[in-house]
Design a protein around this motif. Structure first.
Motif, short mmCIF file in Angstrom:
data_model
loop_
_atom_site.label_atom_id
_atom_site.label_comp_id
_atom_site.label_asym_id
_atom_site.label_seq_id
_atom_site.Cartn_x
_atom_site.Cartn_y
_atom_site.Cartn_z
N LEU A 19 0.82 -1.31 0.07
CA LEU A 19 0.12 0.06 0.04
C LEU A 19 0.86 1.34 0.04
O LEU A 19 0.41 2.38 -0.10
N ILE A 37 -2.95 2.02 -5.27
CA ILE A 37 -4.09 1.33 -4.68
C ILE A 37 -5.25 2.48 -4.75
O ILE A 37 -6.50 2.22 -4.86
N ILE A 78 -6.81 3.70 4.72
CA ILE A 78 -5.63 3.80 3.80
C ILE A 78 -5.10 5.43 4.37
O ILE A 78 -4.09 5.67 4.58
N LEU A 187 -7.63 -6.16 -4.08
CA LEU A 187 -6.40 -5.27 -3.72
C LEU A 187 -7.02 -4.15 -2.67
O LEU A 187 -6.67 -3.67 -1.71
N THR A 190 -6.91 -5.80 0.69
CA THR A 190 -5.60 -5.87 1.12
C THR A 190 -5.40 -4.42 1.78
O THR A 190 -4.51 -4.78 2.97
N GLY A 191 -5.95 -3.50 1.38
CA GLY A 191 -5.86 -2.26 2.28
C GLY A 191 -6.58 -2.23 3.60
O GLY A 191 -5.94 -1.96 4.58
#
Length: 392
Positions: A19, A37, A78, A187, A190-191
């Motif tokens: 990230l 991202i 994020i 994806l 994943t954050g």
């Protein structure tokens, strides 16, 4: 035995590096992955926003809102790391430099145990989120599978992993859209995983530090190099120095806990709001699709995932509360009555401070604990009742 820090924190490092949020990454590498991202999340949110304009009734809006709110939550997580990168670096530095405070093998074993717990939490949480995401998304293939196993005169309508409008014929470009959604969802999750798992590691670290401090006060009469040795006589100054060293370490742990709470409190406030509203809407959708097993299962998985997400935060918050309070009990259960009076007075300082718990809060209002977890569930059920009555 030499400590292998990579063993405990390597998974978190890889997730955050993907990230562009790992504090020790090169600047160019950080920018590249961070822009990547954000681009992926934009590709997810634009079709979802377009779907809102396409909606003609409240049912369509209810279907679109939960996945959209999830995308916003990922974005919040994020940006929490991005805008608090200095604090995150300080917290991450603590993961490595705090080990220097441990003067004997017993204390290091305590910290290793908590670091190992953080590692397992990361692996279990990441596995659960990825599996739930893939299960939720791949159910879109159910109509296609049924067309093969139990064909009808006409093909069943295509079902996308989540509501979105791609400005093209969804039937014709179904597989392209499906692959884009799966890739983007993986994806995006994943954050979420990187943020949550690093937070779990921070909490386990501070809980380990509280456990070490409690261990020191419990063995206040014992040698620092080996607490299992026999009780030895010290002068008043030696007792005082020992206690003052432990008090200094306790103050350092409290500062870590305060920094951890202040870094994430605003983000937590937004996340609690999103989870509460999102769970209520998901419950409404689940109740309205009980006749459709596939759709009902999709919403059930989404509801359980939201509950699991909130429960993990609440459980870790409760763990932090318990560990911060245990310091006072461990001092009381130690052999404090055998040390000089001057040294006993120093212990009173720590006991008084330990009564004030260290917590994780959302906006300085909501405290993460198991009791608060049930409160959120009750609130979600109340909103669900209201929304259900409105749609009747």
């Amino acid at each position: 035995m030499e400590l292998n820090m990579d063993y405990y924190y390597d998974t978190n490092r890889k997730l955050l590096s993907f990230l562009g949020q790992w504090p020790y990454q090169k600047p160019k590498e950080k920018r590249f992955f961070f822009i990547l991202i954000l681009t992926v999340l934009a590709n997810v949110m634009v079709p979802q926003i377009a779907q809102f304009f396409k909606c003609e009734d409240s049912q369509c809006i209810y279907q679109t809102l939960p996945p959209y709110m999830l995308a916003i939550m990922v974005l919040v997580k994020i940006f929490t790391f991005y805008f608090n990168r200095q604090q995150i670096k300080v917290l991450t530095d603590h993961l490595f430099i705090d080990w220097d405070m441990f003067v004997n093998e017993d204390e290091r074993e305590i910290m290793k145990r908590y670091a190992e717990t953080g590692r397992w939490l990361t692996l279990i949480y990441a596995s659960y989120v990825y599996i739930s995401t893939m299960f939720f998304a791949t159910t879109a293939f159910v109509p296609r599978i049924l067309d093969v196993l139990f064909p009808l005169n006409t093909s069943r309508s295509a079902m996308l992993p989540y509501p979105a409008h791609y400005f093209v014929n969804e039937e014709q470009y179904f597989y392209y859209i499906f692959c884009h959604m799966i890739f983007s969802a993986a994806l995006g999750m994943t954050g979420l995983i990187a943020h949550d798992c690093m937070l779990f590691v921070y909490i386990e670290h501070v809980c380990g530090l509280f456990a070490v401090i409690g261990f020191r006060f419990e063995h206040i009469l014992y040698k620092q190099d080996n607490p299992k040795n026999m009780i030895i006589k010290h002068s008043v100054d030696v007792y005082s120095q020992h206690i003052m060293f432990s008090i200094s370490a306790h103050r350092r742990v409290l500062q870590f806990a305060v920094l951890l709470e202040s870094t994430f409190t605003i983000s937590f406030a937004v996340q609690v709001f999103i989870v509460t509203v999102g769970m209520s809407i998901s419950l409404v959708q689940f109740s309205m699709h009980l006749h459709d097993l596939t759709e009902a299962m999709r919403y059930l998985v989404f509801i359980i995932a939201q509950m699991f997400h909130l429960f993990c935060f609440s459980f870790q918050g409760q763990k932090l509360i318990n560990h911060s309070l245990e310091t006072c009990d461990k001092i009381y259960n130690s052999s404090w009555y055998k040390i000089p009076v001057n040294a006993q007075r120093l212990l009173l300082i720590v006991m008084r401070r330990s009564i004030i718990v260290s917590t994780l809060t959302a906006g300085k209002i909501y405290v993460f604990s198991l009791e608060s977890f049930t409160t959120i569930l009750q609130t979600s059920m109340s909103y669900f009742t209201v929304l259900s009555s409105v749609n009747e």
